[in-house]
Design an enzyme around this catalytic site. Structure first.
Site, mmCIF file in Angstrom:
data_model
loop_
_atom_site.group_PDB
_atom_site.id
_atom_site.type_symbol
_atom_site.label_atom_id
_atom_site.label_comp_id
_atom_site.label_asym_id
_atom_site.label_seq_id
_atom_site.Cartn_x
_atom_site.Cartn_y
_atom_site.Cartn_z
ATOM 1 N N VAL A 104 -3.627 4.510 0.946
ATOM 2 C CA VAL A 104 -4.399 4.024 2.093
ATOM 3 C C VAL A 104 -4.935 2.615 1.850
ATOM 4 O O VAL A 104 -5.350 1.945 2.783
ATOM 5 C CB VAL A 104 -5.542 5.003 2.437
ATOM 6 C CG1 VAL A 104 -4.963 6.383 2.801
ATOM 7 C CG2 VAL A 104 -6.560 5.152 1.304
ATOM 8 N N LYS A 105 -4.946 2.185 0.603
ATOM 9 C CA LYS A 105 -5.434 0.848 0.242
ATOM 10 C C LYS A 105 -6.686 0.455 1.008
ATOM 11 O O LYS A 105 -6.805 -0.665 1.505
ATOM 12 C CB LYS A 105 -4.319 -0.196 0.418
ATOM 13 C CG LYS A 105 -3.148 0.012 -0.566
ATOM 14 C CD LYS A 105 -2.156 -1.144 -0.568
ATOM 15 C CE LYS A 105 -1.028 -0.942 -1.553
ATOM 16 N NZ LYS A 105 -0.118 0.182 -1.226
#
Lengths: 310, 310
Positions: A104-105
């Site tokens: 998901v950074k």
């Protein structure tokens, strides 16, 4: 969860994570047609297609690998229906006892980072009740904002015994633009590695050598991987960029520690779209999931031989 | 869209963006009770509560300000129902002709960054049709991965005439851990500012002085803001950290250019939870939206006087 990941790596003898990054061009025509027949050419139709495609792959590979890594961007592009498919994929993989790394950074500060941590790894309070929003086992996190962005995640990791992988040296060609720049004689990624080690030191499980705070280091940068696995000896490294993205088996030995652990190698399109490659074309699109299974087995052997020959 | 933002700033005389970052502790009890009565203490109930809360604020302030900035983390923590509330908020603000800055801080590489860009600013292809997933006007982007992460966004910005704000110097206390480190005698944020200017030079609208590529620089760092607005003369700066987060009106003058433009100041809890502050407590929770309106007017005057006295 880091110890579950390690146990599963040892059991499968496969330090491999399969990137579930479904692009419409990977999805076999027959799956798309069935989804569009039911939902039309809509976001819901696209979401159904990628979900059915994922399910086929997961059913074919879940006994071979310890973990999957769905890339949320590939779902988010289809808006809410896409994110429903992401959630279904996460839930299904957990049913199959796979460790789920949400790629998901995310990364923000204070209460905002806390909201991301709660949404992806923890539980949110609603009145007198608690709910898990997405409930992955690990999440990838962007550290540009410093400790203020990381600490809310490590807090949730300690509570939930879950983990994060912090971006240190990414696999892309331009990752050096900032990450390689020298600061006091050392590249930024090395400073980042030291920080990751420090955050991890405050975030160790009750037993075991690896902290809840992992790192992302691209397979395309084996020399940097060598340095970083020394800078961060108690840090598990998530290594993207294998296969289709350019990295090769022999490059990977550097990322592992003496104990044969310390790294998990990601492959996305190399596995999930194997049937579109020459080597696996004979499977045909109807048997795309079997092609993925064959690609996992080949990757497992490639990594095992790289580790043997080091 | 940058030109629409500028026109609206000039018309409202308010270089202000209201951060729609709903936390449950900000939502008046009567709204929560009504939502829980309808949906129970569930994620859907929480999502309904934040949506109704947002709607009240937007109705009270939409004629005063050019833009809003919903922080997606505050919605994402409530899983899918929360993201449905995010989408409803974006759509409703656009109906009210507000410019919508999605504070999503996304950032990845190649096809993944493209998927985020498409999902938040552009349109995704499904069979023969195209759909917008979230359809904000601007998105915030994290640049740690370098140009590979930014270029897919600028491509979509050029196609859709939309924009991004790239994190350069964030408002939080620990932002200096990496952003202030010296590289060739200059702090990383200044190198980042130069990159932002270069990306923007390739991304100018047909008319006007400001590019589609903006920057985020925290109000809490006015001296850095002064330097950065010189490094990036054609870059609009989104300035978080006003009010509740520590920055003051007088600090803000540095962020604006000679033309009185070039910056837009964000306030989140200072506006949306104004009724919980001593200064606006007399409004009471039933009139929370009127308190928000009063807080916007006070902020507009604070900024106008800071610009007059510079």
């Amino acid at each position: 969860m880091i110890n579950k990941l390690i146990t599963k790596i040892q059991k499968t003898n496969a330090p491999i994570v399969v990137g579930l990054d479904p692009m419409m061009k990977f999805v076999p025509e027959y799956i798309k047609q069935a989804a569009f027949a039911e939902y039309g050419e809509t976001l819901e139709g696209a979401a159904e297609a990628i979900w059915q495609y994922n399910k086929g792959i997961v059913d074919a590979i879940y006994d071979l690998v310890p973990a999957v890594k769905p890339q949320i961007a590939m779902y988010e592009q289809f808006g809410i229906p896409g994110l429903v498919a992401f959630k279904k994929t996460v839930d299904y993989c957990k049913e199959k006892d796979l460790v789920v790394i949400g790629d998901v950074k995310r990364g923000d500060i204070g209460s905002t980072s806390e909201a991301y941590a709660v949404g992806h790894l923890g539980k949110v309070q609603v009145g007198s009740k608690m709910f898990a929003g997405f409930d992955e086992d690990f999440a990838t996190v962007n550290p540009y904002l410093g400790s203020d962005g990381i600490k809310p995640f490590t807090k949730v990791c300690l509570e939930e015994k879950k983990g994060i992988f912090v971006l240190v040296k990414t696999s892309n060609p331009s990752s050096g633009e900032f990450q390689d720049r020298l600061i006091d004689g050392k590249p930024l990624y090395e400073h980042m590695g030291e920080k990751v080690a420090a955050w991890g030191a405050e975030c160790m499980p009750e037993s075991g050598n690896y902290s809840y705070v992992g790192a992302v280091v691209g397979a395309t940068y084996p020399e940097q991987g060598k340095i970083l696995s020394k800078v961060m000896p108690n840090t598990f490294i998530l290594v993207p960029g294998y296969g289709a993205a350019g990295g090769e088996g022999a490059d990977l030995a550097h990322f592992f520690n003496e104990d044969g652990l310390g790294a998990i190698i990601n492959s996305s399109r190399g596995i999930i779209a194997a049937y579109q490659q020459e080597a696996y074309a004979s499977y045909g699109e109807k048997n795309y999931a079997d092609a993925s299974r064959a690609a996992v087995i080949a990757m497992r052997e490639d990594i095992a031989s790289a580790l043997q020959n080091r």
